[in-house]
Enzyme design. Structure first.
Site, mmCIF file in Angstrom:
data_model
loop_
_atom_site.group_PDB
_atom_site.id
_atom_site.type_symbol
_atom_site.label_atom_id
_atom_site.label_comp_id
_atom_site.label_asym_id
_atom_site.label_seq_id
_atom_site.Cartn_x
_atom_site.Cartn_y
_atom_site.Cartn_z
ATOM 1 N N ARG A 70 0.809 -1.393 0.101
ATOM 2 C CA ARG A 70 0.053 -0.025 0.095
ATOM 3 C C ARG A 70 0.970 1.339 -0.001
ATOM 4 O O ARG A 70 1.847 1.366 0.714
ATOM 5 C CB ARG A 70 -0.945 0.128 1.240
ATOM 6 C CG ARG A 70 -2.141 -0.911 1.328
ATOM 7 C CD ARG A 70 -3.236 -0.521 0.117
ATOM 8 N NE ARG A 70 -4.156 -1.332 -0.214
ATOM 9 C CZ ARG A 70 -4.227 -2.537 -1.023
ATOM 10 N NH1 ARG A 70 -3.187 -2.828 -1.763
ATOM 11 N NH2 ARG A 70 -5.155 -3.319 -1.087
ATOM 12 N N GLU A 118 -5.933 6.217 -6.334
ATOM 13 C CA GLU A 118 -6.169 5.303 -7.396
ATOM 14 C C GLU A 118 -7.274 5.733 -8.251
ATOM 15 O O GLU A 118 -8.527 5.701 -7.784
ATOM 16 C CB GLU A 118 -5.978 3.810 -7.064
ATOM 17 C CG GLU A 118 -4.564 3.757 -6.630
ATOM 18 C CD GLU A 118 -4.481 2.175 -6.275
ATOM 19 O OE1 GLU A 118 -5.215 1.396 -6.376
ATOM 20 O OE2 GLU A 118 -3.477 1.825 -5.651
ATOM 21 N N HIS A 151 -1.843 -0.991 -10.224
ATOM 22 C CA HIS A 151 -2.464 -2.001 -9.125
ATOM 23 C C HIS A 151 -2.875 -3.094 -10.041
ATOM 24 O O HIS A 151 -4.121 -3.551 -9.800
ATOM 25 C CB HIS A 151 -3.532 -1.384 -8.395
ATOM 26 C CG HIS A 151 -3.699 -1.997 -6.971
ATOM 27 N ND1 HIS A 151 -4.266 -1.181 -5.859
ATOM 28 C CD2 HIS A 151 -3.798 -3.231 -6.598
ATOM 29 C CE1 HIS A 151 -4.344 -2.141 -4.846
ATOM 30 N NE2 HIS A 151 -4.276 -3.168 -5.407
HETATM 31 N N1 LIG Z 1 -0.875 -5.168 -5.388
HETATM 32 C C1 LIG Z 1 -2.009 -5.865 -5.163
HETATM 33 O O1 LIG Z 1 -2.731 -6.118 -5.876
HETATM 34 C C2 LIG Z 1 -2.027 -6.754 -3.908
HETATM 35 C C3 LIG Z 1 -1.795 -6.090 -2.756
HETATM 36 N N2 LIG Z 1 -1.835 -6.373 -1.524
HETATM 37 C C4 LIG Z 1 -1.345 -6.073 -0.524
HETATM 38 O O2 LIG Z 1 -0.263 -6.935 0.117
HETATM 39 C C5 LIG Z 1 0.157 -6.522 1.664
HETATM 40 C C6 LIG Z 1 0.506 -8.067 2.165
HETATM 41 O O3 LIG Z 1 -0.654 -8.850 1.997
HETATM 42 P P1 LIG Z 1 -0.727 -10.299 2.730
HETATM 43 O O4 LIG Z 1 0.596 -10.717 2.701
HETATM 44 O O5 LIG Z 1 -1.970 -10.966 2.332
HETATM 45 O O6 LIG Z 1 -0.919 -9.483 4.343
HETATM 46 P P2 LIG Z 1 -0.884 -10.551 5.639
HETATM 47 O O7 LIG Z 1 -1.633 -10.058 6.480
HETATM 48 O O8 LIG Z 1 -0.550 -12.100 5.407
HETATM 49 O O9 LIG Z 1 0.591 -10.124 6.249
HETATM 50 C C7 LIG Z 1 1.048 -8.780 6.354
HETATM 51 C C8 LIG Z 1 2.138 -8.493 7.607
HETATM 52 O O10 LIG Z 1 2.073 -7.113 7.796
HETATM 53 C C9 LIG Z 1 2.321 -7.146 9.111
HETATM 54 N N3 LIG Z 1 1.276 -6.305 10.082
HETATM 55 C C10 LIG Z 1 1.485 -5.228 10.471
HETATM 56 N N4 LIG Z 1 0.225 -4.560 10.881
HETATM 57 C C11 LIG Z 1 -0.721 -5.709 10.714
HETATM 58 C C12 LIG Z 1 -2.038 -5.601 11.049
HETATM 59 N N5 LIG Z 1 -2.812 -4.756 11.811
HETATM 60 N N6 LIG Z 1 -2.829 -6.722 10.572
HETATM 61 C C13 LIG Z 1 -2.072 -7.920 9.822
HETATM 62 N N7 LIG Z 1 -0.862 -7.812 9.603
HETATM 63 C C14 LIG Z 1 -0.077 -6.553 9.951
HETATM 64 C C15 LIG Z 1 2.504 -8.525 9.596
HETATM 65 O O11 LIG Z 1 3.790 -8.542 9.952
HETATM 66 P P3 LIG Z 1 4.418 -8.407 11.242
HETATM 67 O O12 LIG Z 1 3.921 -9.624 12.200
HETATM 68 O O13 LIG Z 1 6.022 -8.522 11.200
HETATM 69 O O14 LIG Z 1 4.015 -6.749 11.712
HETATM 70 C C16 LIG Z 1 1.990 -9.344 8.564
HETATM 71 O O15 LIG Z 1 2.970 -10.486 8.547
HETATM 72 C C17 LIG Z 1 -1.182 -5.920 2.109
HETATM 73 O O16 LIG Z 1 -0.913 -4.588 2.194
HETATM 74 C C18 LIG Z 1 -2.223 -5.926 1.053
HETATM 75 O O17 LIG Z 1 -3.062 -5.018 0.910
HETATM 76 C C19 LIG Z 1 -2.562 -7.893 -1.291
HETATM 77 C C20 LIG Z 1 -3.065 -8.362 -2.652
HETATM 78 C C21 LIG Z 1 -2.928 -7.768 -3.684
HETATM 79 O O1 LIG Z 2 -6.414 -7.545 -1.554
HETATM 80 C C1 LIG Z 2 -5.561 -6.415 -1.726
HETATM 81 O O2 LIG Z 2 -5.035 -5.991 -0.740
HETATM 82 C C2 LIG Z 2 -5.475 -5.808 -3.211
HETATM 83 O O3 LIG Z 2 -4.555 -5.049 -3.196
HETATM 84 C C3 LIG Z 2 -6.188 -6.435 -4.325
HETATM 85 O O4 LIG Z 2 -7.245 -5.212 -4.248
#
Ligand SMILES: NC(=O)C1=CN([C@@H]2O[C@H](COP(=O)(O)OP(=O)(O)OC[C@H]3O[C@@H](n4cnc5c(N)ncnc54)[C@H](OP(=O)(O)O)[C@@H]3O)[C@@H](O)[C@H]2O)C=CC1
Ligand SMILES: O=C(O)C(=O)CO
Length: 335
Positions: free
Chosen positions: A246, A275, A294
């Site tokens: 993000r 966006e 995105h």
């Molecule tokens: N570009 C795109 O199209 C996409 C983008 N995304 C984005 O990618 C990022 C990662 O997604 P994803 O791997 O599924 O996320 P996860 O929830 O699996 O992991 C995110 C990591 O962020 C940290 N974290 C910090 N604060 C929070 C919180 N409040 N809740 C949960 N986790 C937190 C944790 O690490 P720690 O424990 O070390 O703090 C966690 O391991 C997100 O920002 C998501 O929106 C997702 C899908 C598609």
């Molecule tokens: O799931 C997410 O966080 C994405 O970025 C897809 O919109």
């Protein structure tokens, strides 16, 4: 039940078979061109259920106060900072989280890493303009140190946010022969160690030592602006910063300022504060920044999975067996 689908990018939902799950329950579909609480409240006033595709629509306390009928918000992908979940709970509005597929965003992250580290977008663009440049890119607009691309084997990949996507990206990095550093919570770092990565003891080490640094945190009040200009300034002039998570994780304007100073030397980003990004935005003008619109999750199978999971949540809610509710307390608040 009146169902309203918002943010339907390019009518994608209507074209996909998963939308047929809603056939028994007539739904209105809007591409969200509505701005502000007042207009949104008018559009949503008859809705019992709102399906949000991505995060353009902000569900605020002020909006919820104007929507006494609303019972469920079904989000595709993870619930982000655009929904005030606490206010939803207090107003008895359940929020259902969709299940995304981490593979598509992880692979896009790697596509960006490889493209940026070998300067592919720049070479392609120069070639199309008639410049056959084999021994490094040269142009007046190139920042200092931009130079030649770099191989990945033996270099250091830094991961901040060792969740579903971050962990996959780290695994692909190891397959490329990279040393993988991980910063994050104690739990993340323990998992990283068990996976064969190297947890670091502080954020500065991650920014200082990474040749490629990739952000995979979720956006929340705790993580908004957690990457500051100071952090970016610690990066090597040859390093690449990747953000497919993000935009708001990075302090406003810090990335443009850092790229103009040449530390890091390059960035690759898939996500923007607003966006669609406006034409003429500084990031689009910088030669050392690769931008995609995105598209991390935009791929045939995961498109189906994202929308399908959201519609399953809607149908289960209507049947009285709600699934993937992030605020179960809302189900006990009388509407
Ligand atoms: N570009 C795109 O199209 C996409 C983008 N995304 C984005 O990618 C990022 C990662 O997604 P994803 O791997 O599924 O996320 P996860 O929830 O699996 O992991 C995110 C990591 O962020 C940290 N974290 C910090 N604060 C929070 C919180 N409040 N809740 C949960 N986790 C937190 C944790 O690490 P720690 O424990 O070390 O703090 C966690 O391991 C997100 O920002 C998501 O929106 C997702 C899908 C598609
Ligand atoms: O799931 C997410 O966080 C994405 O970025 C897809 O919109």
């Amino acid at each position: 039940m009146n169902i309203v689908i918002l943010d339907d990018y390019q009518d994608a939902v209507r074209k996909l078979a998963c939308a047929r799950k809603l056939d028994p329950y007539p739904a209105k579909v809007y591409t969200n061109n509505v701005k502000g609480v007042g207009q949104l409240a008018v559009r949503l006033r008859d809705a019992d259920i709102v399906v949000l595709i991505r995060e353009r629509t902000h569900i605020t306390r002020a909006l919820l106060e104007k929507l006494p009928r609303l019972k469920l918000i079904a989000q595709t992908g993870g619930v982000g900072a655009h929904i005030d979940v606490q206010a939803c709970t207090e107003h008895g509005v359940a929020v259902a989280e969709g299940v995304g597929d981490p593979v598509a965003p992880a692979e896009l992250t790697w596509a960006l890493i490889m493209a940026a580290m070998r300067r592919i977008p720049q070479y392609v663009s120069h070639l199309k303009h008639g410049a056959w440049q084999q021994s490094g890119l040269k142009a007046a607009s190139m920042p200092p140190n931009f130079g030649l691309g770099q191989v990945l084997r033996g270099r250091t990949l830094g991961i901040w946010g060792y969740g579903r996507i971050g962990r996959l990206v780290a695994g692909y990095g190891r397959a490329f022969g990279m040393r993988v550093l991980v910063w994050g919570s104690e739990a993340s770092r323990a998992q990283a160690r068990a996976d064969g990565c190297e947890p670091v003891d502080d954020k500065d080490s991650l920014f200082t030592h990474s040749d490629v640094l990739s952000l995979h945190l979720r956006l929340s009040d705790a993580t908004r602006g957690c990457v500051r200009l100071d952090d970016l300034s610690r990066m090597k002039p040859t390093a690449l910063l990747v953000n497919t998570a993000r935009a708001e994780l990075i302090e406003p304007d810090a990335l443009v300022a850092a790229l103009n100073r040449g530390r890091p030397g390059m960035a690759a980003v898939d996500v923007f504060e607003s966006e669609p990004i406006l034409q003429g935005h500084a990031l689009l003008r910088l030669e050392n920044c690769v931008c995609t619109p995105h598209i991390g999750f935009v791929e045939l199978d995961s498109y189906e999975k994202y929308f399908s999971a959201a519609f399953d949540n809607v149908v289960n809610y209507i049947k009285g067996t709600p699934t993937n509710i992030v605020n179960p307390g809302a189900l006990h608040v009388r509407r």
